[in-house]
Design a protein around this motif. Structure first.
Motif, short mmCIF file in Angstrom:
data_model
loop_
_atom_site.label_atom_id
_atom_site.label_comp_id
_atom_site.label_asym_id
_atom_site.label_seq_id
_atom_site.Cartn_x
_atom_site.Cartn_y
_atom_site.Cartn_z
N LEU A 130 0.84 -1.21 0.00
CA LEU A 130 0.00 0.00 0.00
C LEU A 130 0.87 1.25 0.00
O LEU A 130 0.66 2.18 -0.79
CB LEU A 130 -0.94 0.01 1.21
N LEU A 131 1.87 1.29 0.87
CA LEU A 131 2.76 2.45 0.95
C LEU A 131 3.48 2.68 -0.38
O LEU A 131 3.55 3.81 -0.87
CB LEU A 131 3.76 2.28 2.09
N ILE A 132 3.98 1.61 -0.97
CA ILE A 132 4.68 1.73 -2.25
C ILE A 132 3.74 2.24 -3.33
O ILE A 132 4.10 3.13 -4.12
CB ILE A 132 5.33 0.39 -2.65
N ALA A 133 2.53 1.71 -3.39
CA ALA A 133 1.56 2.13 -4.41
C ALA A 133 1.20 3.61 -4.25
O ALA A 133 1.10 4.35 -5.25
CB ALA A 133 0.31 1.26 -4.35
N LEU A 134 1.02 4.06 -3.01
CA LEU A 134 0.68 5.47 -2.78
C LEU A 134 1.84 6.39 -3.15
O LEU A 134 1.64 7.43 -3.79
CB LEU A 134 0.27 5.68 -1.32
N ILE A 135 3.05 6.01 -2.76
CA ILE A 135 4.22 6.83 -3.10
C ILE A 135 4.44 6.84 -4.61
O ILE A 135 4.79 7.87 -5.19
CB ILE A 135 5.46 6.34 -2.35
N SER A 136 4.20 5.72 -5.26
CA SER A 136 4.33 5.65 -6.71
C SER A 136 3.33 6.58 -7.39
O SER A 136 3.66 7.27 -8.36
CB SER A 136 4.13 4.21 -7.18
N ALA A 180 -10.35 4.47 2.44
CA ALA A 180 -10.09 3.03 2.62
C ALA A 180 -9.03 2.80 3.70
O ALA A 180 -9.15 1.87 4.50
CB ALA A 180 -9.65 2.42 1.29
N THR A 181 -8.02 3.65 3.75
CA THR A 181 -6.99 3.54 4.77
C THR A 181 -7.57 3.78 6.16
O THR A 181 -7.28 3.05 7.11
CB THR A 181 -5.84 4.52 4.49
N GLN A 182 -8.42 4.80 6.28
CA GLN A 182 -9.07 5.08 7.56
C GLN A 182 -9.98 3.93 7.97
O GLN A 182 -10.04 3.55 9.14
CB GLN A 182 -9.85 6.39 7.49
N SER A 183 -10.69 3.35 7.00
CA SER A 183 -11.55 2.20 7.28
C SER A 183 -10.73 1.01 7.76
O SER A 183 -11.10 0.34 8.73
CB SER A 183 -12.35 1.83 6.03
N ALA A 184 -9.62 0.75 7.11
CA ALA A 184 -8.75 -0.36 7.52
C ALA A 184 -8.20 -0.11 8.93
O ALA A 184 -8.10 -1.05 9.73
CB ALA A 184 -7.62 -0.55 6.52
#
Length: 110
Positions: A37-43, A73-77
């Motif tokens: 998730l972190l990699i996808a967001l930074i990308s 979605a991050t807040q929900s997770a």
């Protein structure tokens, strides 16, 4: 949220859980779980930064809309993970969150 120290130096990120009093036995497993998730967001951020002004004008609203969906979605997770901890500690029951079949003490074969 518990106090977690973050340090960024160039492309290196250090996350220090020393002040949390948490058992970090599962730290590597959980870090590997959220790393994609972190990699996808930074990308996505990197790609946005590389757009020309014309491309940015064309795609910015769509990017912002999808970014808001990612944040939601991050807040929900995060809320679900907090519920996971509350269930593990016994402060909450999964039966009260859409799984009434788990309301008794006896295990149910599914």
């Amino acid at each position: 949220m518990k106090k977690v120290d973050l340090e960024v130096t160039g492309s290196r990120l250090v996350i220090d859980f020393a002040h949390t009093d948490l058992n970090t036995e599962t730290l590597l497993e959980r870090a590997e779980e959220v790393l994609p998730l972190l990699i996808a967001l930074i990308s996505a951020d990197d790609t946005l930064c590389r757009l020309t002004d014309e491309e940015l004008a064309e795609r910015d609203r769509a990017w912002q809309a999808m970014d808001l969906m990612c944040q939601a979605a991050t807040q929900s997770a995060t809320r679900r993970a907090e519920l996971l901890e509350a269930i593990a500690s016994g402060r909450e029951s999964i039966a009260a969150h859409g799984f009434p079949e788990f309301s008794g003490e006896k295990s149910v074969d599914v």
